[in-house]
Design a protein around this motif. Sequence first.
Motif, PDB file in Angstrom:
ATOM      1  N   LEU A   1      -6.644   7.753  -1.469  1.00 29.53           N
ATOM      2  CA  LEU A   1      -7.704   7.209  -0.626  1.00 29.53           C
ATOM      3  C   LEU A   1      -7.102   6.485   0.585  1.00 29.53           C
ATOM      4  O   LEU A   1      -6.012   5.915   0.502  1.00 29.53           O
ATOM      5  CB  LEU A   1      -8.580   6.229  -1.408  1.00 29.53           C
ATOM      6  CG  LEU A   1      -9.398   6.797  -2.564  1.00 29.53           C
ATOM      7  CD1 LEU A   1     -10.116   5.673  -3.292  1.00 29.53           C
ATOM      8  CD2 LEU A   1     -10.401   7.837  -2.066  1.00 29.53           C
TER       9      LEU A   1
ATOM     10  N   TRP B   1      -8.637   3.897   3.941  1.00 30.25           N
ATOM     11  CA  TRP B   1      -9.809   3.349   4.625  1.00 30.25           C
ATOM     12  C   TRP B   1      -9.811   3.791   6.077  1.00 30.25           C
ATOM     13  O   TRP B   1      -8.764   3.952   6.704  1.00 30.25           O
ATOM     14  CB  TRP B   1      -9.910   1.846   4.495  1.00 30.25           C
ATOM     15  CG  TRP B   1      -8.842   1.003   5.185  1.00 30.25           C
ATOM     16  CD1 TRP B   1      -7.832   0.320   4.590  1.00 30.25           C
ATOM     17  CD2 TRP B   1      -8.738   0.713   6.595  1.00 30.25           C
ATOM     18  NE1 TRP B   1      -7.083  -0.361   5.500  1.00 30.25           N
ATOM     19  CE2 TRP B   1      -7.619  -0.144   6.764  1.00 30.25           C
ATOM     20  CE3 TRP B   1      -9.459   1.090   7.724  1.00 30.25           C
ATOM     21  CZ2 TRP B   1      -7.208  -0.615   7.997  1.00 30.25           C
ATOM     22  CZ3 TRP B   1      -9.060   0.620   8.975  1.00 30.25           C
ATOM     23  CH2 TRP B   1      -7.938  -0.223   9.111  1.00 30.25           C
TER      24      TRP B   1
ATOM     25  N   TYR C   1     -14.057   4.939   2.889  1.00 29.76           N
ATOM     26  CA  TYR C   1     -12.838   5.548   2.342  1.00 29.76           C
ATOM     27  C   TYR C   1     -12.987   7.065   2.308  1.00 29.76           C
ATOM     28  O   TYR C   1     -14.043   7.587   1.931  1.00 29.76           O
ATOM     29  CB  TYR C   1     -12.539   5.006   0.947  1.00 29.76           C
ATOM     30  CG  TYR C   1     -11.796   3.690   0.998  1.00 29.76           C
ATOM     31  CD1 TYR C   1     -10.422   3.644   0.840  1.00 29.76           C
ATOM     32  CD2 TYR C   1     -12.479   2.503   1.258  1.00 29.76           C
ATOM     33  CE1 TYR C   1      -9.737   2.437   0.911  1.00 29.76           C
ATOM     34  CE2 TYR C   1     -11.801   1.302   1.344  1.00 29.76           C
ATOM     35  CZ  TYR C   1     -10.416   1.268   1.172  1.00 29.76           C
ATOM     36  OH  TYR C   1      -9.742   0.086   1.261  1.00 29.76           O
TER      37      TYR C   1
ATOM     38  N   SER D   1      -5.886  -2.768  -0.378  1.00 30.34           N
ATOM     39  CA  SER D   1      -5.914  -1.527  -1.149  1.00 30.34           C
ATOM     40  C   SER D   1      -6.539  -1.790  -2.512  1.00 30.34           C
ATOM     41  O   SER D   1      -6.785  -2.947  -2.885  1.00 30.34           O
ATOM     42  CB  SER D   1      -4.492  -0.972  -1.334  1.00 30.34           C
ATOM     43  OG  SER D   1      -3.700  -1.888  -2.060  1.00 30.34           O
TER      44      SER D   1
END
Length: 833
Positions: free
Chosen positions: A475, A477, A486, A505
């Motif tokens: 993932l 952002w 995300y 995170s």
Amino acid sequence: MFSDTQKHWAQACISQLAERKLISGYPDNTFRPDTSVTRAEFAALLYKVFPEAPSVRDAITFSDVPANHWAYKAIQAVYRAGFVSGYPDRTFKPNQQIPRVQAIVALASGLKYATTANADETLQQYFDDAAQIPGYAKGAIAAAIQRQLIVNYPDVRQLKPNQNATRGELAAFICQAITQTWQVSAVPQYVAGTPISRGKRSQSGSVVAEVYYTKEQPNKPRLKITRNGQTLQDNFLPNLALKSAGVFCVDLDKDGEPEVLVDGFDKGFVSLIYYYQPQQNQYAYIEHKWATVSYRLEDIDKEGVLEFVSGDRAYDRFSQNPLDSALPLAIWRYQQGTFIDATRLYKEQIRAHAELLWQEYLNRQRRQQQTKSILAAYLADRYLLDEGHEGWQQVRQAYKGRDSQEYFAAVVDALAENNYFTVDFTILPLFTRLDNFYEGLAQVEINSKSGYINKNGKLTINAQFMGADSFTEGLAWVRTANKYGYIDYRGNFLIQPQFDATGSSFSEGLLAVEVADKWGYIDKTGKFVIQLQFDLVDDLSEGLARVLIREKYGYIDNTGKLIIQPQFDGADDFFEGMARVWVGEKLGYIDKTGRLTIQPQFDYADSFKEGIARIKVGEKWGYIDKTGKLSILPLNAELPPSPANGEALGDLAQLEPPASDNFKMLQPQFDYAEPFQAGIARVRSGEKWGYINKMGQFIIQPQFDGVDDFYGDLAIVKIGNKYGCINKTGQLVIQPQFDELDYFYQEMARVRIASKYGYIDKTGKLAIQAQFDRAGSFSEDLARVKIGKKWGYISKTGKFAIQPQFEGADNFTEGQARVRIGGKWGYIRNPIE
């Protein structure tokens, strides 16, 4: 090697063959190079040099070579191989001296040199005494010229075919016979068939060129060029020796105007190309030096333009014996007054050349001969094919000598100095911002928008976001319209943009997010696990997260339950089961139940590391254990002696304070202290620095004006204004002498002397002189350095592997380095990886 060959013209050939045990001398340590040779002796020599030559015909019984003749076996073998023949009366005449013509024909026949259709023309072109060559030998002699077998001393244009061959001459013939096209000749200036052995006069259309000498200056050749009957050039030749100047009129670049190509030898082969300048009605020239390797003219691509095919003599530095030498392919072109290195244009020829070299490597390995030069030349060819990475893998696997590290460094230098390294962009410099790769993707910026590329440089996620971060656990952002969400590796939103801010995170499966000034936690599907309710939060650490409620800090678990009520003026994450907290201006420690295990009393305190925390009270520094007690032995305990400077540290750095309540109350004693690293901490007492162990004992007494942590077995220290290194006994192993000193990476450390940077080895010796305006540490055998405003990369010998050309450059990691050129960032490949 021999007492009578040191000043002989064929000395190099004789020594090389003797070194390979192909020829031998006499018991008195002489070789007698000017002594003639019998046919039987020549047959024995051929048999020794070519013992595996295949048979091409049946044996014959010579009436004058009985089975007990000393050379019987050799004569039979080289006869069957096609090297020698007998006479019509079935005699061999073994004791007859062999003429030069017979020796040349024997070698050309046994080595299967193809004869040429225009033999007479070839012979006339290269020999002034071509008329003396017997008819039966013309085809073989012409073929031998093309293979550059024949050696004529002292005049390369005098064959002297019927003169008896000497031991020195035969050594030179054999040398040439076993010298490959990619090797260095031991007697280059005397080899027939090279450009210098061309005639003294040549004509192409209306252009006539002639090399001649005057009675007044017989040792200086002159060049005369006439065009349409008008003499436009009649001057002394520059840089060419007397006995070796040949001339050839030929249209090299097919522009309709012939050039005059003059070749000579003056400590090496030299070519002068005279070209016509119509506006001035005169000839100008360019010069090219070939060193001791000549060339051949060849229309490689059948386009009518002649190429100069040679070997890169400047590259070879790995053999003392020319028979062990090997050169990469080099192809040059003449074009309108310039000489161009065109080698990389001919991939097919380079590959064929590389395959020959690799096969020769296998042969040399089988024969247990020297392979350094052949592998180095092979690697250069692979670089010409843009296959340097693959070539290095082969060469590193092939060469296992004890000197491999030094050998590979020398190969890097040779490649760098001769421009085999090229900047190979794995990702073109197209981006105003380019981050490092994480999980196979790197964030880039294009036109103020962020996206992601893969390691091939392909834009896998379009530049569309106002901001973005690196991928972690699949993932990343991204920010759109001031909201954070995300995405996955394909750029799909797994969590839609909806947050005003997020934590750094996911931690322990949860991510801190903010909406309208309140914080909560979501899982990886975007679902709220802990609702928005806190004024500020931190990531989970050891199962708990710090939260702020109405200006007080407390702790929650991963369900959002308040485990420790908000009560502290400040708080930090848990480390080793303890968290530091502020009550007013003082710091103390709590456990995971919220109990104050160490009362707030310190003006500064670190988190616990290795069971020890650094603290400050007033202006003094010290260390406590997890009970809050001074981390030293009890007062009534017998202290082991503190080692003096130069004594071994032993296990003192690893000793832990004993479990006892009888500790001396906290009395910080150091004027400054740093956290422990691997059981050792650096501290300052007064103005001097030293090192203590976890018992608070000085293992290295305070004596330095500055110190750094130990990295491996060494630490950087400062005495006065100079830096050096000590070992763990406190002994100076590198004297303080540098204005700046970095730690060792790949056995080299960066240093600054005045305003310039260089590198030292672990003895403190300058391995690379201080000459750079800036420099980085070595990584993957290269270091980035700056000269003026440009960055490049050097090898461990200080030679440039990549010339300074970048506005910015990073260290190499996993075979790649990020560089900036023209204001844009890209990635280049490590040329020696």
